[in-house]
Design an enzyme around this catalytic site. Structure first.
Site, PDB file in Angstrom:
ATOM      1  N   TYR A   9       2.134 -11.971  15.533  1.00 44.95           N
ATOM      2  CA  TYR A   9       2.272 -10.763  15.093  1.00 44.95           C
ATOM      3  C   TYR A   9       2.098  -9.835  16.211  1.00 44.95           C
ATOM      4  CZ  TYR A   9       1.386  -6.334  12.386  1.00 44.95           C
ATOM      5  OH  TYR A   9       1.398  -5.101  11.975  1.00 44.95           O
ATOM      6  N   ASP A  54      -2.786 -16.911  11.150  1.00 41.29           N
ATOM      7  CA  ASP A  54      -2.144 -15.760  10.479  1.00 41.29           C
ATOM      8  C   ASP A  54      -1.440 -16.222   9.150  1.00 41.29           C
ATOM      9  OD1 ASP A  54      -0.804 -13.639   9.055  1.00 41.29           O
ATOM     10  OD2 ASP A  54      -0.638 -12.585  11.088  1.00 41.29           O
ATOM     11  N   LYS A  82       0.271  -7.198   2.318  1.00 37.61           N
ATOM     12  CA  LYS A  82       1.713  -7.906   1.912  1.00 37.61           C
ATOM     13  C   LYS A  82       1.851  -8.446   0.521  1.00 37.61           C
ATOM     14  CE  LYS A  82       2.967  -7.010   6.020  1.00 37.61           C
ATOM     15  NZ  LYS A  82       1.852  -6.147   6.686  1.00 37.61           N
TER      16      LYS A  82
HETATM   17  C1  LIG Z   1       2.256 -11.419   9.994  1.00 38.18           C
HETATM   18  C2  LIG Z   1       1.723 -10.566  10.030  1.00 38.18           C
HETATM   19  N1  LIG Z   1       0.398 -10.403   9.962  1.00 38.18           N
HETATM   20  C3  LIG Z   1      -0.565  -9.250  10.094  1.00 38.18           C
HETATM   21  C4  LIG Z   1       0.429  -8.115   9.709  1.00 38.18           C
HETATM   22  C5  LIG Z   1      -0.651  -6.834   9.564  1.00 38.18           C
HETATM   23  O1  LIG Z   1      -1.066  -6.487   8.410  1.00 38.18           O
HETATM   24  P1  LIG Z   1      -1.422  -4.919   8.099  1.00 38.18           P
HETATM   25  O2  LIG Z   1      -0.261  -4.049   8.131  1.00 38.18           O
HETATM   26  O3  LIG Z   1      -2.134  -5.081   6.940  1.00 38.18           O
HETATM   27  O4  LIG Z   1      -2.298  -4.538   9.214  1.00 38.18           O
HETATM   28  C6  LIG Z   1       1.536  -7.952   9.367  1.00 38.18           C
HETATM   29  C7  LIG Z   1       2.110  -6.783   9.005  1.00 38.18           C
HETATM   30  O5  LIG Z   1       3.434  -6.546   9.261  1.00 38.18           O
HETATM   31  C8  LIG Z   1       2.360  -9.293   9.732  1.00 38.18           C
HETATM   32  O6  LIG Z   1       3.441  -9.203   9.422  1.00 38.18           O
END
Ligand SMILES: Cc1ncc(COP(=O)(O)O)c(C=O)c1O
Length: 389
Positions: free
Chosen positions: A96, A169, A194
């Site tokens: 990410y 992740d 999510k």
């Molecule tokens: C794969 C992934 N990890 C982490 C996140 C971050 O999450 P947050 O929006 O809760 O900070 C996202 C957000 O799009 C994501 O797509």
């Protein structure tokens, strides 16, 4: 006005926990004050956060879970908990993008360096990158946007044999479709924003672990002071109750949309490990129990034609934070350009999050979008031919 209406004792029992709001914890007596065996402060979470952490331990097969105010905070908080000055992180190139920003910015300032490997790197290839400074390997499988699969069990087993920690992740799997801690991974991180919360209205993250990794996360969370509100914890727990059912619908609808997209003349390539023929399909079939609503694809056309598609879609909102009930689309090329091991693709790439609308309605929306795309693409081609003539 100060003492009337204060909490008197346990309320009636209900399936959902109560939303316990409190910064101050009132201790029963001086003995309890000095023993400090019960929570003495609200920041670490009270009944509602405890209920959520217990449920997340069940979901991720973890001994302990820490909560963070966003998924990104969970990623940055867990990485910070496991590393120190002079350490090196090895990270998959498909992480990410904001995780990379943290590694490049904050972590570098605090003396932690990062090197990237392509998602196709085998456990042996990653092992050959390990130096005495390597402390942590950061994985994401399927990776962001391009959804490349990694052989997580063998990478994690190799890392453990080298005394290096692994963190993944696990947001794609939502803790349901893949259980990293059962495959030698030390820390599983999710953006609960999510699928777990699932309604596009809450930010939260978690890091799940067992043994020494769990202890390191707990110490760091205590020292740094991460806190989430009981109202948000309540919503996350409520989302967990329907997570399996929603994910199954998202996954099935995504596959229906993918099968249709594969037949459309404007689509060059589909990126989705759940599809037979995708390079990651064998690993996905071995390790995952299902798919979520994410799917990427490339198009035969230019940026103007993509804009026409995006501006025509009605059911697919143009937005980043996926995992809610609604369908979304984003163009990916600007983010892909930041990768160290960028794979050149022949056309612009879009990522869809397939929501809970009827798949046939989504297909009709996409066809309208692709018609606008095709009309703009052929206009651009005609213009180019006229200029050349
Ligand atoms: C794969 C992934 N990890 C982490 C996140 C971050 O999450 P947050 O929006 O809760 O900070 C996202 C957000 O799009 C994501 O797509």
């Amino acid at each position: 006005m100060i003492h009337g209406g204060q909490a008197a004792g346990p309320a009636s029992r209900t399936p959902a926990p109560s939303i316990q709001r409190g910064s101050t914890v009132l201790l029963a007596d001086s003995k309890q004050f000095s023993a400090a065996t019960t929570p003495t402060y609200g920041r670490g979470g009270l009944a509602t956060q405890d209920a959520l952490r217990t449920a997340l331990c069940v979901l991720e097969h973890a001994e302990d879970v820490q909560l963070y105010p966003s998924g990104l905070a969970a990623l940055t908080g867990a990485i910070q908990a496991l590393t120190g000055a002079g350490d090196e992180v090895l990270a998959v190139d498909t992480i990410y993008n904001p995780t990379r920003r943290f590694l490049v910015g904050t972590m570098a300032r605090f003396g932690v360096t990062t090197r990237y490997f392509p998602p196709t790197a085998s456990a042996d290839e990653i092992a050959s990158m390990i130096t005495p400074a390597t402390r942590l390997i950061v994985l994401e499988s399927p990776g962001s946007l391009t959804l490349d699969m990694q052989d997580v069990p063998s990478i994690a087993a190799m890392a453990r044999a080298h005394g290096v920690m692994t963190l993944i992740d696990n947001t794609y799997a939502a803790g349901v479709l893949f259980k990293p801690l059962d495959h030698h991974v030390d820390v599983s991180v999710q953006s609960l924003t999510k699928y777990v919360c699932g309604h596009s209205d809450v930010f939260m993250g978690m890091a799940a672990a067992r043994g020494p990794a769990a202890a390191a996360l707990a110490t760091s969370a205590h020292e740094i002071g991460w806190a989430v509100s009981p109202d948000d914890a309540y919503l996350a727990l409520r989302g967990l109750r329907t997570l399996h059912a929603r994910l199954a619908l998202h996954g099935a609808a995504m596959l229906t949309v993918a099968a249709w997209l594969a037949q459309q003349p404007e689509v060059i390539d589909l990126l989705c490990p759940a599809l037979p023929g995708d390079p990651g399909h064998a690993l996905w079939s071995r390790d995952f129990s299902g798919a979520c609503g994410l799917l990427s694809f490339t198009l035969d056309g230019d940026g103007r034609a993509v804009d026409a598609l995006l501006d025509t879609l009605e059911l697919f909102g143009l937005g980043y934070s996926w995992g809610g009930f609604e369908s979304l689309v984003i163009p990916c090329d600007a983010q892909l350009a930041k990768r160290a091991h960028m794979v050149r693709r022949s056309g612009p790439m879009l990522r869809l999050h397939v929501g809970l609308e009827h798949p046939q309605d989504l297909i009709a929306d996409l066809r309208r979008g692709l018609d606008a795309f095709a009309a703009t693409a052929s206009l651009s081609e005609q213009k180019q031919e006229m200029t050349a003539a």
